[in-house]
Design a protein around this motif. Structure first.
Motif, PDB file in Angstrom:
ATOM      1  N   MET A   1      58.002  40.447  35.441  1.00  6.61           N
ATOM      2  CA  MET A   1      57.597  39.029  35.386  1.00  6.61           C
ATOM      3  C   MET A   1      56.396  38.934  34.454  1.00  6.61           C
ATOM      4  N   ASP A   2      56.615  38.469  33.210  1.00  9.27           N
ATOM      5  CA  ASP A   2      55.570  38.508  32.193  1.00  9.27           C
ATOM      6  C   ASP A   2      54.309  37.755  32.588  1.00  9.27           C
ATOM      7  N   ILE A   3      54.448  36.688  33.367  1.00  8.39           N
ATOM      8  CA  ILE A   3      53.285  35.883  33.716  1.00  8.39           C
ATOM      9  C   ILE A   3      52.256  36.717  34.471  1.00  8.39           C
ATOM     10  N   LEU A   4      52.667  37.723  35.214  1.00 11.00           N
ATOM     11  CA  LEU A   4      51.732  38.564  35.963  1.00 11.00           C
ATOM     12  C   LEU A   4      50.856  39.399  35.040  1.00 11.00           C
TER      13      LEU A   4
ATOM     14  N   THR B   1      44.837  34.216  33.528  1.00 12.50           N
ATOM     15  CA  THR B   1      45.058  33.032  34.371  1.00 12.50           C
ATOM     16  C   THR B   1      45.063  31.735  33.569  1.00 12.50           C
ATOM     17  N   SER B   2      44.424  31.719  32.418  1.00 13.62           N
ATOM     18  CA  SER B   2      44.382  30.500  31.596  1.00 13.62           C
ATOM     19  C   SER B   2      45.766  30.104  31.103  1.00 13.62           C
ATOM     20  N   TYR B   3      46.715  31.031  31.133  1.00 11.28           N
ATOM     21  CA  TYR B   3      48.075  30.753  30.652  1.00 11.28           C
ATOM     22  C   TYR B   3      48.958  30.160  31.740  1.00 11.28           C
ATOM     23  N   LEU B   4      48.481  30.162  32.982  1.00  8.70           N
ATOM     24  CA  LEU B   4      49.344  29.838  34.114  1.00  8.70           C
ATOM     25  C   LEU B   4      49.884  28.412  34.070  1.00  8.70           C
ATOM     26  N   GLU B   5      49.037  27.448  33.713  1.00  9.22           N
ATOM     27  CA  GLU B   5      49.503  26.055  33.695  1.00  9.22           C
ATOM     28  C   GLU B   5      50.588  25.849  32.643  1.00  9.22           C
ATOM     29  N   THR B   6      50.453  26.522  31.515  1.00  5.57           N
ATOM     30  CA  THR B   6      51.492  26.455  30.477  1.00  5.57           C
ATOM     31  C   THR B   6      52.796  27.049  30.988  1.00  5.57           C
ATOM     32  N   PHE B   7      52.678  28.144  31.719  1.00  5.62           N
ATOM     33  CA  PHE B   7      53.867  28.783  32.281  1.00  5.62           C
ATOM     34  C   PHE B   7      54.558  27.865  33.282  1.00  5.62           C
ATOM     35  N   LEU B   8      53.761  27.170  34.102  1.00  6.64           N
ATOM     36  CA  LEU B   8      54.341  26.236  35.072  1.00  6.64           C
ATOM     37  C   LEU B   8      55.183  25.174  34.378  1.00  6.64           C
TER      38      LEU B   8
ATOM     39  N   GLU C   1      60.745  38.952  40.224  1.00  4.22           N
ATOM     40  CA  GLU C   1      60.016  40.159  40.630  1.00  4.22           C
ATOM     41  C   GLU C   1      60.697  40.857  41.813  1.00  4.22           C
ATOM     42  N   VAL C   2      60.987  40.108  42.861  1.00  2.00           N
ATOM     43  CA  VAL C   2      61.652  40.711  44.019  1.00  2.00           C
ATOM     44  C   VAL C   2      63.126  40.965  43.701  1.00  2.00           C
TER      45      VAL C   2
ATOM     46  N   GLN D   1      51.579  44.753  44.968  1.00  3.17           N
ATOM     47  CA  GLN D   1      51.549  45.221  43.578  1.00  3.17           C
ATOM     48  C   GLN D   1      51.267  44.065  42.616  1.00  3.17           C
ATOM     49  N   SER D   2      51.877  42.896  42.896  1.00  4.23           N
ATOM     50  CA  SER D   2      51.704  41.738  42.016  1.00  4.23           C
ATOM     51  C   SER D   2      50.251  41.270  41.983  1.00  4.23           C
ATOM     52  N   MET D   3      49.571  41.354  43.120  1.00  7.91           N
ATOM     53  CA  MET D   3      48.169  40.921  43.177  1.00  7.91           C
ATOM     54  C   MET D   3      47.237  41.836  42.394  1.00  7.91           C
ATOM     55  N   ARG D   4      47.695  43.046  42.072  1.00  8.37           N
ATOM     56  CA  ARG D   4      46.869  43.991  41.320  1.00  8.37           C
ATOM     57  C   ARG D   4      47.036  43.845  39.808  1.00  8.37           C
ATOM     58  N   ARG D   5      47.984  43.030  39.397  1.00 17.05           N
ATOM     59  CA  ARG D   5      48.233  42.882  37.957  1.00 17.05           C
ATOM     60  C   ARG D   5      47.284  41.857  37.337  1.00 17.05           C
TER      61      ARG D   5
END
Length: 323
Positions: free
Chosen positions: A1-4, A8-15, A197-198, A305-309
């Motif tokens: 999952m590339d967004i991970l 964080t500044s990219y997150l709104e664009t991803f949404l 991811e899952v 694992q996702s929270m560590r990325r």
């Protein structure tokens, strides 16, 4: 999952990129309208009412991934007894009729539902068709009506009580559909994570959480944070993943449609134990009940694992969001 692996500044664009476009919604809506019209005109049973749920009906679908739960109140079922005694016969008949159309593929059924896929151009729609009996009557039902329904359900055994999930679907649908837009964006993000991811790490033959459970967990985490209309999406996303990591202690109950007392009675009567994510429309339905612990442990590990990325590694949860 590339967004991970993004900042964080990219997150709104991803949404925005996973938000369904107007064109996608129109094409999917046309498939839904075509299905409902066919059911009302050509099915060999009279359809008294249709409820369009699933991710498309609730408005929580991800671009390119829509599903529809189409609940039909049929004249073939005058009540629970008919649904229990004639259900298999009616489902087989409906599956045969759907299979004879030109627009349905991969048609199959189980004890509760006829499943198939519709397609128009590049748009696919996975459909669950659930024939049922009338329970709610005049909508919206009164508190007294619901109280009577739930008390009757407390007296029923496992398979009989499970037949009430479909006729109560409209309450479930509106619980999610009426959530704020920002919460639906969080749900969409978590669903995307679940699928990519899952889904990319699923163990063969293992049953994993469905999108409805994820919707409820997102709503629960947001409500625990005080139901803010504006919030940092990275914080909310990490809070949901942390809840998935700590799933074993969950006991989530909503009392919009039934009382805490009804919920406790239902949990005792049906031996519902933690983790508990009680369907807000059906106190006998634990949305996590049919998921094996091994699958939940696997989801918890992927969440960890996702929270560590990169996206979430440095995100600090304020106390309101620290589940």
């Amino acid at each position: 999952m590339d967004i991970l692996d993004k900042h964080t500044s990219y997150l709104e664009t991803f949404l925005e990129s996973i938000q369904p476009t107007d064109s996608y919604n129109r094409s999917t809506g046309e498939l839904v309208s075509m299905l409902v019209e066919w059911l009302q005109r050509h099915l060999s049973y009279r359809v008294d009412r249709v409820v369009k749920s699933g991710s498309f009906g609730k408005g929580t679908h991800v671009r390119g991934y829509a599903d529809l739960d189409c609940v039909m109140v049929l004249n073939a079922f005058t009540g629970l007894g008919d649904r229990r005694d004639r259900g298999e016969e009616v489902l087989a008949d409906i599956a045969r009729q759907i299979n004879n159309t030109r627009w349905a593929i991969n048609v199959h059924k189980d004890y509760y539902v006829v499943k198939f896929t519709m397609q128009k151009g590049d748009v696919k729609l996975d459909v669950d068709l659930l024939p049922t009996f009338e329970v709610l009557g005049h909508y919206p039902p009164s508190k007294d009506t619901l109280e009577g329904i739930y008390r009757k359900m407390l007296q029923l055994g496992g398979r009989d009580v499970s037949f009430y999930s479909a006729p109560l679907c409209q309450l479930q649908l509106e619980f999610v559909r009426l959530q704020p837009t920002r919460v639906k964006s969080l749900i969409r993000l978590v669903k995307y994570w679940l699928k990519v991811e899952v889904g990319g790490q699923e163990k063969p033959g293992m049953r994993y959480p469905k999108s409805f459970a994820m919707e409820l967990i997102c709503i629960h985490v947001w409500e625990k944070a005080g139901s803010p209309l504006r919030f940092d999406m990275a914080v909310a996303f990490k809070a949901v993943l942390k809840q998935l990591e700590n799933y074993r202690s969950m006991k989530v109950v909503w009392t919009k449609h039934y009382s805490r007392n009804i919920a406790e009675q239902a949990m005792r009567a049906h031996s519902i134990t933690k983790p508990i994510l009680l369907d807000p429309a059906n106190p006998t339905n634990n949305a996590l009940a049919w998921i094996p612990q091994e699958a939940l442990d696997h989801v918890a590990e992927i969440a960890r694992q996702s929270m560590r990325r990169q996206l979430l590694r440095s995100v600090v949860l304020p106390y309101q969001w620290d589940v």
